[in-house]
Design a protein around this motif. Structure first.
Motif, PDB file in Angstrom:
ATOM      1  N   GLY A   1       1.047  -0.990   0.071  1.00 61.34           N
ATOM      2  CA  GLY A   1      -0.137  -0.483   0.078  1.00 61.34           C
ATOM      3  C   GLY A   1       0.881   1.506  -0.068  1.00 61.34           C
ATOM      4  N   PRO A   2       0.200   2.689  -0.601  1.00 61.09           N
ATOM      5  CA  PRO A   2       1.322   3.592  -0.527  1.00 61.09           C
ATOM      6  C   PRO A   2       1.254   3.946   0.817  1.00 61.09           C
ATOM      7  CG  PRO A   2      -1.967   3.450  -0.623  1.00 61.09           C
ATOM      8  CD  PRO A   2      -1.275   2.380  -0.420  1.00 61.09           C
ATOM      9  N   ASP A   3       1.073   3.473   1.635  1.00 61.04           N
ATOM     10  CA  ASP A   3       2.046   3.423   3.114  1.00 61.04           C
ATOM     11  C   ASP A   3       2.489   3.295   3.799  1.00 61.04           C
ATOM     12  OD1 ASP A   3      -1.581   5.266   4.258  1.00 61.04           O
ATOM     13  OD2 ASP A   3       0.160   6.271   3.258  1.00 61.04           O
ATOM     14  N   GLY A   4       3.095   1.524   3.173  1.00 65.00           N
ATOM     15  CA  GLY A   4       4.187   1.028   3.475  1.00 65.00           C
ATOM     16  C   GLY A   4       4.178   0.340   4.569  1.00 65.00           C
ATOM     17  N   GLY A   5       2.536  -0.291   4.563  1.00 61.84           N
ATOM     18  CA  GLY A   5       2.092  -0.427   6.060  1.00 61.84           C
ATOM     19  C   GLY A   5       1.406  -0.456   7.650  1.00 61.84           C
ATOM     20  N   GLY A   6       1.047  -1.180   7.785  1.00 58.58           N
ATOM     21  CA  GLY A   6       0.594  -0.985   9.123  1.00 58.58           C
ATOM     22  C   GLY A   6      -1.137  -1.207   8.962  1.00 58.58           C
ATOM     23  N   LEU A   7      -2.010  -1.391   9.919  1.00 61.75           N
ATOM     24  CA  LEU A   7      -3.011  -1.818  10.417  1.00 61.75           C
ATOM     25  C   LEU A   7      -3.810  -0.369  10.775  1.00 61.75           C
ATOM     26  CD1 LEU A   7      -5.154  -4.272  10.971  1.00 61.75           C
ATOM     27  CD2 LEU A   7      -4.650  -4.244  13.463  1.00 61.75           C
ATOM     28  N   LEU A   8      -4.972  -0.428   9.916  1.00 60.20           N
ATOM     29  CA  LEU A   8      -6.232   0.947   9.832  1.00 60.20           C
ATOM     30  C   LEU A   8      -7.076   0.596  10.104  1.00 60.20           C
ATOM     31  CD1 LEU A   8      -4.507   2.574   6.625  1.00 60.20           C
ATOM     32  CD2 LEU A   8      -3.940   3.052   8.858  1.00 60.20           C
TER      33      LEU A   8
ATOM     34  N   PHE B   1     -10.856   1.745  10.964  1.00 58.41           N
ATOM     35  CA  PHE B   1     -12.786   2.998  11.173  1.00 58.41           C
ATOM     36  C   PHE B   1     -13.795   2.721  11.068  1.00 58.41           C
ATOM     37  CE2 PHE B   1      -9.123   3.459   7.763  1.00 58.41           C
ATOM     38  CZ  PHE B   1      -8.526   4.906   7.570  1.00 58.41           C
ATOM     39  N   GLY B   2     -13.608   2.334  13.083  1.00 56.52           N
ATOM     40  CA  GLY B   2     -14.864   2.103  12.851  1.00 56.52           C
ATOM     41  C   GLY B   2     -15.243   1.112  12.998  1.00 56.52           C
ATOM     42  N   ASP B   3     -15.883  -0.415  12.279  1.00 58.27           N
ATOM     43  CA  ASP B   3     -15.882  -2.003  12.173  1.00 58.27           C
ATOM     44  C   ASP B   3     -14.773  -2.616  11.377  1.00 58.27           C
ATOM     45  OD1 ASP B   3     -17.818  -1.543  10.351  1.00 58.27           O
ATOM     46  OD2 ASP B   3     -18.522  -2.751  10.315  1.00 58.27           O
ATOM     47  N   LEU B   4     -14.277  -1.256   9.892  1.00 62.62           N
ATOM     48  CA  LEU B   4     -13.520  -1.446   8.910  1.00 62.62           C
ATOM     49  C   LEU B   4     -12.055  -1.501   9.666  1.00 62.62           C
ATOM     50  CD1 LEU B   4     -14.045  -2.393   5.691  1.00 62.62           C
ATOM     51  CD2 LEU B   4     -13.388  -0.125   5.472  1.00 62.62           C
ATOM     52  N   GLU B   5     -11.185  -2.388   9.158  1.00 66.45           N
ATOM     53  CA  GLU B   5     -10.016  -2.611   9.409  1.00 66.45           C
ATOM     54  C   GLU B   5      -9.270  -2.975   8.215  1.00 66.45           C
ATOM     55  OE1 GLU B   5      -9.391  -5.975  12.675  1.00 66.45           O
ATOM     56  OE2 GLU B   5      -9.557  -4.628  13.940  1.00 66.45           O
ATOM     57  N   VAL B   6      -8.019  -2.324   7.492  1.00 68.27           N
ATOM     58  CA  VAL B   6      -7.321  -2.518   6.368  1.00 68.27           C
ATOM     59  C   VAL B   6      -5.992  -2.754   6.816  1.00 68.27           C
ATOM     60  CG1 VAL B   6      -6.549  -1.347   4.395  1.00 68.27           C
ATOM     61  CG2 VAL B   6      -8.730  -0.927   5.463  1.00 68.27           C
ATOM     62  N   ASP B   7      -5.434  -4.099   6.596  1.00 70.17           N
ATOM     63  CA  ASP B   7      -3.815  -4.473   6.962  1.00 70.17           C
ATOM     64  C   ASP B   7      -3.794  -3.938   6.378  1.00 70.17           C
ATOM     65  OD1 ASP B   7      -1.605  -5.428   6.994  1.00 70.17           O
ATOM     66  OD2 ASP B   7      -2.569  -7.627   7.947  1.00 70.17           O
ATOM     67  N   THR B   8      -2.727  -3.530   6.110  1.00 62.44           N
ATOM     68  CA  THR B   8      -1.319  -2.588   4.733  1.00 62.44           C
ATOM     69  C   THR B   8      -0.728  -3.510   4.983  1.00 62.44           C
ATOM     70  OG1 THR B   8      -0.826  -1.110   5.457  1.00 62.44           O
ATOM     71  CG2 THR B   8      -2.516  -0.519   5.036  1.00 62.44           C
ATOM     72  N   ASP B   9      -0.406  -4.406   5.445  1.00 66.91           N
ATOM     73  CA  ASP B   9       1.084  -5.352   5.159  1.00 66.91           C
ATOM     74  C   ASP B   9       0.776  -6.688   4.842  1.00 66.91           C
ATOM     75  OD1 ASP B   9       3.463  -4.068   6.616  1.00 66.91           O
ATOM     76  OD2 ASP B   9       2.838  -4.185   8.470  1.00 66.91           O
ATOM     77  N   GLY B  10      -0.419  -7.038   5.061  1.00 65.61           N
ATOM     78  CA  GLY B  10      -1.073  -8.516   4.845  1.00 65.61           C
ATOM     79  C   GLY B  10      -1.587  -8.022   3.443  1.00 65.61           C
ATOM     80  N   MET B  11      -2.300  -7.031   3.344  1.00 64.27           N
ATOM     81  CA  MET B  11      -3.133  -7.100   1.913  1.00 64.27           C
ATOM     82  C   MET B  11      -4.518  -6.989   2.286  1.00 64.27           C
ATOM     83  SD  MET B  11      -1.832  -4.436   0.758  1.00 64.27           S
ATOM     84  CE  MET B  11      -1.837  -4.465  -0.784  1.00 64.27           C
ATOM     85  N   GLU B  12      -5.206  -7.276   3.686  1.00 66.07           N
ATOM     86  CA  GLU B  12      -6.685  -7.271   4.078  1.00 66.07           C
ATOM     87  C   GLU B  12      -6.960  -6.390   4.431  1.00 66.07           C
ATOM     88  OE1 GLU B  12      -5.440 -10.597   6.744  1.00 66.07           O
ATOM     89  OE2 GLU B  12      -5.030 -12.091   5.194  1.00 66.07           O
ATOM     90  N   VAL B  13      -8.725  -6.682   4.647  1.00 63.63           N
ATOM     91  CA  VAL B  13      -9.322  -6.167   5.122  1.00 63.63           C
ATOM     92  C   VAL B  13     -10.787  -6.828   5.270  1.00 63.63           C
ATOM     93  CG1 VAL B  13     -11.650  -4.248   3.714  1.00 63.63           C
ATOM     94  CG2 VAL B  13      -9.389  -4.528   2.518  1.00 63.63           C
ATOM     95  N   ARG B  14     -10.605  -6.685   6.805  1.00 66.89           N
ATOM     96  CA  ARG B  14     -12.535  -7.177   7.560  1.00 66.89           C
ATOM     97  C   ARG B  14     -13.112  -6.317   8.157  1.00 66.89           C
ATOM     98  NH1 ARG B  14      -7.062  -9.564   9.009  1.00 66.89           N
ATOM     99  NH2 ARG B  14      -6.733  -7.731  10.185  1.00 66.89           N
ATOM    100  N   LYS B  15     -14.541  -6.465   8.317  1.00 65.53           N
ATOM    101  CA  LYS B  15     -15.470  -6.090   8.185  1.00 65.53           C
ATOM    102  C   LYS B  15     -16.710  -6.591   9.341  1.00 65.53           C
ATOM    103  CE  LYS B  15     -19.493  -3.355   6.441  1.00 65.53           C
ATOM    104  NZ  LYS B  15     -20.209  -3.372   7.195  1.00 65.53           N
ATOM    105  N   GLY B  16     -16.450  -5.924  10.751  1.00 70.14           N
ATOM    106  CA  GLY B  16     -16.832  -6.805  11.984  1.00 70.14           C
ATOM    107  C   GLY B  16     -16.051  -7.656  11.605  1.00 70.14           C
ATOM    108  N   GLY B  17     -14.419  -7.962  11.524  1.00 74.42           N
ATOM    109  CA  GLY B  17     -14.117  -8.967  12.184  1.00 74.42           C
ATOM    110  C   GLY B  17     -14.338 -10.200  11.137  1.00 74.42           C
ATOM    111  N   THR B  18     -14.492 -10.059  10.136  1.00 72.38           N
ATOM    112  CA  THR B  18     -14.887 -10.790   8.582  1.00 72.38           C
ATOM    113  C   THR B  18     -13.906 -10.430   7.490  1.00 72.38           C
ATOM    114  OG1 THR B  18     -17.306 -11.531   9.283  1.00 72.38           O
ATOM    115  CG2 THR B  18     -16.768 -12.059   7.232  1.00 72.38           C
ATOM    116  N   GLN B  19     -13.335 -11.366   7.245  1.00 73.12           N
ATOM    117  CA  GLN B  19     -12.316 -10.476   5.837  1.00 73.12           C
ATOM    118  C   GLN B  19     -13.584 -10.301   4.380  1.00 73.12           C
ATOM    119  OE1 GLN B  19      -9.029 -12.992   5.465  1.00 73.12           O
ATOM    120  NE2 GLN B  19      -8.266 -12.674   3.514  1.00 73.12           N
TER     121      GLN B  19
END
Length: 234
Positions: free
Chosen positions: A136-143, A145-163
C-alpha cells in the motif's frame, strides 16, 4: 523473467490476428480465442496473467465471461468495447473488469493500458501473477475505521471481524481512501493514482469501482462530495 501471458478473446478474425501479432511483438505471450466459451476454457486451463475481452462475443458475451472469470480469480481484466458511450462499458465494469478500451483502438494505447494494469497489480510475469496484491501507499500498518480494518502489510480487509475479498484494483482504491480519511479525492486524482492514467480518462471507471467497493465495505463508508469526488468517512 517469464513472459506475461495474455488471454485475448475476440470474434473478429482481422482484429484478433492483428492484435495478437502486435502483442507478441511487444513481448507478450498470447492465447487468442474467437468466442466466450472457448475463452473460458482457455482461462481455466492456462490461467493467464491478464485477460482482454471483447464485449460482443458469440456463445457467451464478454460481460458474462468477465463475471465467470471474476468468480474464480482476481486476474486483471480489460474489456474492449466498440462504443465509448455504450451501456456495455458500465456492465463490464460492474461485472468486475478493471478497465476498458474503446474500439477501434490505437495499438500504443492498448499497450499502455495493459502495462498500467499490470503495474497496478504488481505483476512481474510468470504464473500466478495478478493473483496477489501489492504494498500500500503508506508502506504498512493496521488502519481502523469503526468496524472496518485495513491491514496494509497483509493486504487484507476485515469488516466486523470478517475478511472482505477485494480485487487488487478495489484494494488500491481503498488504500488511497484510507491513507487520507476525511480528505476529498477527486475522480481525476483517483484515475491518476489507482489507474495510473497520465492523461484524462473516463471517470465512470472510478464511479463503478466505488460502487463495488461500497457494496463490500458498507454503503455509507465512502461519501460522495457532489461536484468534487469521494472521501472515506473517518
Amino acid at each position: 523473467m517469464a513472459e506475461t501471458h495474455v488471454l485475448f478473446v475476440e470474434d473478429d478474425d482481422v482484429i484478433r490476428e492483428a492484435t495478437q501479432l502486435a502483442l507478441e511483438r511487444d513481448g507478450f505471450r498470447v492465447t487468442a480465442m474467437p468466442d466466450g466459451l472457448s475463452g473460458l476454457d482457455a482461462f481455466r486451463a492456462q490461467r493467464p496473467d491478464i485477460a482482454l475481452l471483447d464485449v460482443m462475443l458469440p456463445g457467451m458475451d464478454g460481460v458474462s465471461l468477465c463475471r465467470r472469470i471474476r468468480d474464480e480469480s482476481t486476474v486483471p481484466v480489460i474489456m474492449l468495447s466498440a462504443r465509448a458511450d455504450s451501456i456495455d462499458v458500465v456492465l463490464g465494469l460492474e461485472a468486475g473488469a478493471d478497465d476498458y478500451v474503446t474500439k477501434p483502438f490505437d495499438g500504443s494505447v492498448l499497450m499502455a493500458r495493459i502495462r498500467a494494469v499490470l503495474r497496478r497489480f504488481g505483476h512481474a510475469g510468470g504464473p500466478g501473477a495478478g493473483e496477489r496484491g501489492e504494498e500500500g501507499p503508506d508502506g504498512g500498518g493496521l488502519l481502523a475505521f469503526g468496524d472496518l480494518e485495513v491491514d496494509t502489510d497483509g493486504m487484507e480487509v476485515r469488516k466486523g471481524g470478517t475478511q472482505v475479498a477485494l480485487t487488487p484494483t478495489e484494494m488500491r482504491l481503498l488504500l488511497e481512501f484510507s491513507s487520507a480519511p476525511g480528505t476529498v479525492l477527486s475522480r481525476d486524482k483517483l484515475l491518476e493514482r489507482v489507474w495510473d492514467y497520465g492523461w484524462g480518462g473516463d471517470t465512470r471507471v472510478v464511479d463503478v469501482h466505488v460502487q463495488r467497493l461500497r457494496a463490500k465495505i458498507g454503503q455509507d463508508r465512502i461519501e460522495t462530495v457532489r461536484g468534487f469526488g469521494y472521501k472515506l468517512k473517518s
